[in-house]
Design an enzyme around this catalytic site. Structure first.
Site, PDB file in Angstrom:
ATOM      1  N   ASN A 134       2.321   1.367   4.403  1.00 54.24           N
ATOM      2  CA  ASN A 134       2.610   0.074   5.062  1.00 54.24           C
ATOM      3  C   ASN A 134       2.307   0.120   6.571  1.00 54.24           C
ATOM      4  OD1 ASN A 134       5.462  -2.178   5.556  1.00 54.24           O
ATOM      5  ND2 ASN A 134       3.366  -2.690   5.096  1.00 54.24           N
ATOM      6  N   CYS A 177      -1.410   0.595   7.404  1.00 48.96           N
ATOM      7  CA  CYS A 177      -2.850   0.302   7.524  1.00 48.96           C
ATOM      8  C   CYS A 177      -3.246  -0.923   6.685  1.00 48.96           C
ATOM      9  CB  CYS A 177      -3.701   1.504   7.101  1.00 48.96           C
ATOM     10  SG  CYS A 177      -3.366   3.002   8.064  1.00 48.96           S
ATOM     11  N   ARG A 178      -3.351  -0.745   5.376  1.00 49.85           N
ATOM     12  CA  ARG A 178      -3.923  -1.802   4.533  1.00 49.85           C
ATOM     13  C   ARG A 178      -3.015  -3.018   4.355  1.00 49.85           C
ATOM     14  NH1 ARG A 178      -5.090   2.097  -0.311  1.00 49.85           N
ATOM     15  NH2 ARG A 178      -3.239   3.009   0.657  1.00 49.85           N
ATOM     16  N   SER A 179      -1.790  -2.813   3.876  1.00 50.43           N
ATOM     17  CA  SER A 179      -0.958  -3.996   3.574  1.00 50.43           C
ATOM     18  C   SER A 179      -0.551  -4.797   4.814  1.00 50.43           C
ATOM     19  CB  SER A 179       0.249  -3.624   2.699  1.00 50.43           C
ATOM     20  OG  SER A 179       1.100  -2.706   3.325  1.00 50.43           O
ATOM     21  N   CYS A 181       0.868  -1.185   0.000  1.00 53.88           N
ATOM     22  CA  CYS A 181       0.000   0.000   0.000  1.00 53.88           C
ATOM     23  C   CYS A 181       0.903   1.234   0.000  1.00 53.88           C
ATOM     24  CB  CYS A 181      -0.970  -0.031   1.179  1.00 53.88           C
ATOM     25  SG  CYS A 181      -0.183  -0.048   2.802  1.00 53.88           S
ATOM     26  N   ASP A 189      -8.159   3.597   1.062  1.00 53.59           N
ATOM     27  CA  ASP A 189      -7.259   4.077   2.107  1.00 53.59           C
ATOM     28  C   ASP A 189      -8.091   4.564   3.305  1.00 53.59           C
ATOM     29  OD1 ASP A 189      -5.400   5.341   3.666  1.00 53.59           O
ATOM     30  OD2 ASP A 189      -4.482   6.460   2.016  1.00 53.59           O
TER      31      ASP A 189
HETATM   32  P1  4NP Z   1      -1.786   2.711   4.128  1.00 57.55           P
HETATM   33  O1  4NP Z   1      -2.445   4.050   4.731  1.00 57.55           O
HETATM   34  O2  4NP Z   1      -1.230   3.087   2.777  1.00 57.55           O
HETATM   35  O3  4NP Z   1      -2.932   1.780   4.048  1.00 57.55           O
HETATM   36  O4  4NP Z   1      -0.713   2.296   5.117  1.00 57.55           O
HETATM   37  C1  4NP Z   1      -1.763   5.267   4.836  1.00 57.55           C
HETATM   38  C2  4NP Z   1      -0.821   5.433   5.820  1.00 57.55           C
HETATM   39  C3  4NP Z   1      -0.161   6.648   5.957  1.00 57.55           C
HETATM   40  C4  4NP Z   1      -0.451   7.677   5.085  1.00 57.55           C
HETATM   41  C5  4NP Z   1      -1.387   7.496   4.083  1.00 57.55           C
HETATM   42  C6  4NP Z   1      -2.028   6.296   3.963  1.00 57.55           C
HETATM   43  N1  4NP Z   1       0.182   8.921   5.244  1.00 57.55           N
HETATM   44  O5  4NP Z   1      -0.103   9.857   4.462  1.00 57.55           O
HETATM   45  O6  4NP Z   1       1.061   9.077   6.124  1.00 57.55           O
END
Ligand code: 4NP
Length: 158
Positions: A11, A13-15, A8, A116
């Site tokens: 790294n 939340c989703r992945s 993602c 997201d």
């Molecule tokens: P992820 O979510 O891609 O599912 O881990 C996010 C985590 C952090 C951020 C954006 C999305 N950020 O902008 O810091």
């Protein structure tokens, strides 16, 4: 040994949610599959998953606590058999990074995205767990079908 990488943006939340669900469900299914996750961005390298992802995973019996964020590297495209993007932005970023002899990145849910959840409320994190379970179940069905094909071919050759 089949190796799968889930990717993602951050790294956190989703992945990592998909990694934890995949590790638990592959083990339950008796499949020897290696899994890992990474982000296309390096904002959170070395950090544990987002507390909201840890909580949503735990509510469904998945342990995200030991995971730490890392950024994808070129070598990952050679080390992993399949590289799964959570959304189309991730997919575009992965295509730009992929070496010519590396795995071709693909969307984890086929033609849909894992949205997201970072800037939303808790329901988005719960939805990520549900989508992770759905995607992993599809992967398990595919891997089982592959195993059946291999053993059917062995029987035919014997
Ligand atoms: P992820 O979510 O891609 O599912 O881990 C996010 C985590 C952090 C951020 C954006 C999305 N950020 O902008 O810091």
């Amino acid at each position: 040994m089949t190796r799968l990488l889930f990717v993602c943006l951050g790294n956190i939340c989703r992945s990592p949610t998909v990694e934890a669900v995949a590790r638990a469900e592959f083990a339950r299914a008796g499949l020897g599959i290696e899994v890992d996750s990474a982000g296309t961005a390096g904002y959170h390298v070395g950090e544990p998953p987002d507390a909201r992802s840890i909580a949503a995973g735990a509510a469904h019996g998945y342990d995200l606590l030991p995971l730490r964020a890392r950024k994808i590297a070129t070598v990952d495209f050679r080390r992993f058999d399949r590289v799964f993007a959570m959304d189309r932005d991730n997919l575009r970023a992965l295509r730009a990074l992929r070496p010519h002899d590396g795995a071709e990145p693909e969307l984890f849910l086929g033609d849909r995205e894992v949205p997201d959840p970072y800037y939303g409320d808790a329901s988005g994190f719960d939805r990520v767990v549900m989508l992770a379970r759905e995607g992993v179940a599809t992967l398990i069905a595919g891997l089982r079908a592959q195993e059946r094909d291999v053993s059917a071919r062995r029987m035919a050759d014997a």
